[in-house]
Design a protein around this motif. Structure first.
Motif, short mmCIF file in Angstrom:
data_model
loop_
_atom_site.label_atom_id
_atom_site.label_comp_id
_atom_site.label_asym_id
_atom_site.label_seq_id
_atom_site.Cartn_x
_atom_site.Cartn_y
_atom_site.Cartn_z
N ALA A 22 4.61 6.08 4.68
CA ALA A 22 5.62 5.19 5.26
C ALA A 22 6.59 6.03 6.11
CB ALA A 22 6.38 4.46 4.16
N ARG B 46 1.80 5.37 -0.25
CA ARG B 46 1.26 6.56 0.41
C ARG B 46 -0.04 6.99 -0.27
NH1 ARG B 46 5.59 9.42 -2.99
NH2 ARG B 46 7.12 8.55 -1.53
N SER C 47 0.84 -1.19 0.00
CA SER C 47 0.00 0.00 0.00
C SER C 47 0.88 1.25 0.00
CB SER C 47 -0.91 -0.01 1.23
OG SER C 47 -1.75 1.12 1.24
N ASP D 10 3.03 -1.47 4.11
CA ASP D 10 3.43 -0.23 3.44
C ASP D 10 4.68 -0.49 2.61
OD1 ASP D 10 5.71 0.05 5.08
OD2 ASP D 10 4.72 1.44 6.46
N THR D 11 5.14 0.53 1.90
CA THR D 11 6.25 0.32 0.96
C THR D 11 7.56 -0.01 1.67
OG1 THR D 11 6.48 2.74 0.91
CG2 THR D 11 5.28 1.71 -0.90
N GLU E 28 -1.93 8.56 4.93
CA GLU E 28 -1.16 7.38 5.30
C GLU E 28 0.15 7.36 4.52
OE1 GLU E 28 -3.31 3.65 5.44
OE2 GLU E 28 -5.21 4.71 5.66
#
Length: 212
Positions: free
Chosen positions: A98, A34, A32, A193-194, A96
Motif C-alpha cells: 500500500a 501487503r 488485500s 488494498d489496506t 505488492e
C-alpha cells in the motif's frame, strides 16, 4: 466447507439474487494486505535450493493460496517484516504494498495491474536462507475486480472494462477506475488494498455496488 468458504457462497448467492430482482450489481469485497509473489530462482535464494512453498490456506481466487513462508522487505528507509508469500510461483517476483507501506520503505512504486512491473522500483527481500535483490517489481496494485466468464456474462461485464464502486455508510465512498479482470481462474470479488479498505472503515466482508 470452512466458515470463509460458506460465507463466500452465501455472498455470491445474495449478489445474484439482488441482480435478478433489481438489476443492481453488488460484489463481495476483500482487503488485500501487503504480500509477495516469488519466481523459482528467488524461492531458492530465500529458502534454499530445491525448496517448495508450503500452503497455509487457500485464497478466494481459484488456484491461489497463502503460503506459510514470510519474508522481510527492505527499502532505502526501512523494512517490513513478516510479509506473506502467496503461491503458486510466478515467472517474475512481485511485491505488492500500500502507499502507506511505501513511505516506511522509502520506495515510490507506481499504481499498476498485477504483472505489469516493467520500469517499477526494486527492493531487497530477506528470507531464512539468504536474500534476493530485485531490480524491479514493487507496485501498488490497481483496484480490480475478479470475475469468471460465466459471471461476467450474467452481469454484462467485460474483461478490461472500467467500472466504479459505491459503498454506503458512515464513511460512504465511490471508487473510480476499477478494472474488470474476467476469465478462467477468476471468481467474483473486488480486491482493495489496506489503505482503500481503511478509507471506507471496512470490517468483515462487505459488498459494494458496481456502477458501470
Amino acid at each position: 466447507m470452512d466458515k470463509g468458504k460458506v460465507q463466500r457462497v452465501v455472498q455470491l448467492a445474495v449478489a445474484e439474487s439482488i441482480f435478478r430482482k433489481s438489476g443492481k450489481i453488488f460484489v463481495p469485497v476483500a482487503s488485500s494486505a501487503r504480500h509477495v509473489h516469488l519466481c523459482r530462482a528467488d524461492v531458492e535464494k530465500l529458502f534454499g535450493k530445491g525448496y517448495q512453498l508450503q500452503k497455509f490456506r487457500d485464497l478466494s481466487q481459484p488456484g491461489q493460496f497463502a503460503c506459510k513462508e514470510q519474508v522481510t522487505v527492505v527499502g532505502p528507509k526501512g523494512k517490513l517484516e513478516r510479509v506473506r508469500v502467496l503461491g503458486p510461483e510466478r515467472k517474475d517476483t512481485q511485491v505488492e504494498i500500500a502507499l502507506t507501506d511505501s513511505f516506511a520503505l522509502g520506495i515510490r512504486p507506481p499504481v499498476r495491474m498485477s504483472g505489469k512491473i516493467s520500469g517499477t522500483p526494486g527492493c531487497t527481500l530477506i528470507g531464512p536462507a539468504g536474500q534476493a535483490d530485485i531490480s524491479e517489481g514493487v507496485i501498488v496494485a490497481a483496484r480490480h475486480m475478479h470475475i469468471s466468464l460465466e459471471q461476467a456474462k450474467l452481469y454484462g461485464l467485460q474483461d478490461g472494462q472500467i467500472v466504479r464502486l459505491r459503498s454506503d455508510g458512515e464513511r460512504a465512498v465511490v471508487f473510480e477506475n476499477v478494472v474488470v479482470r474476467a476469465g478462467n481462474g477468476h471468481d467474483f470479488e473486488v480486491h482493495l488494498d489496506t489503505d482503500e479498505a481503511n478509507a471506507l472503515a471496512m470490517t468483515g466482508s462487505p459488498m459494494m455496488e458496481v456502477l458501470k
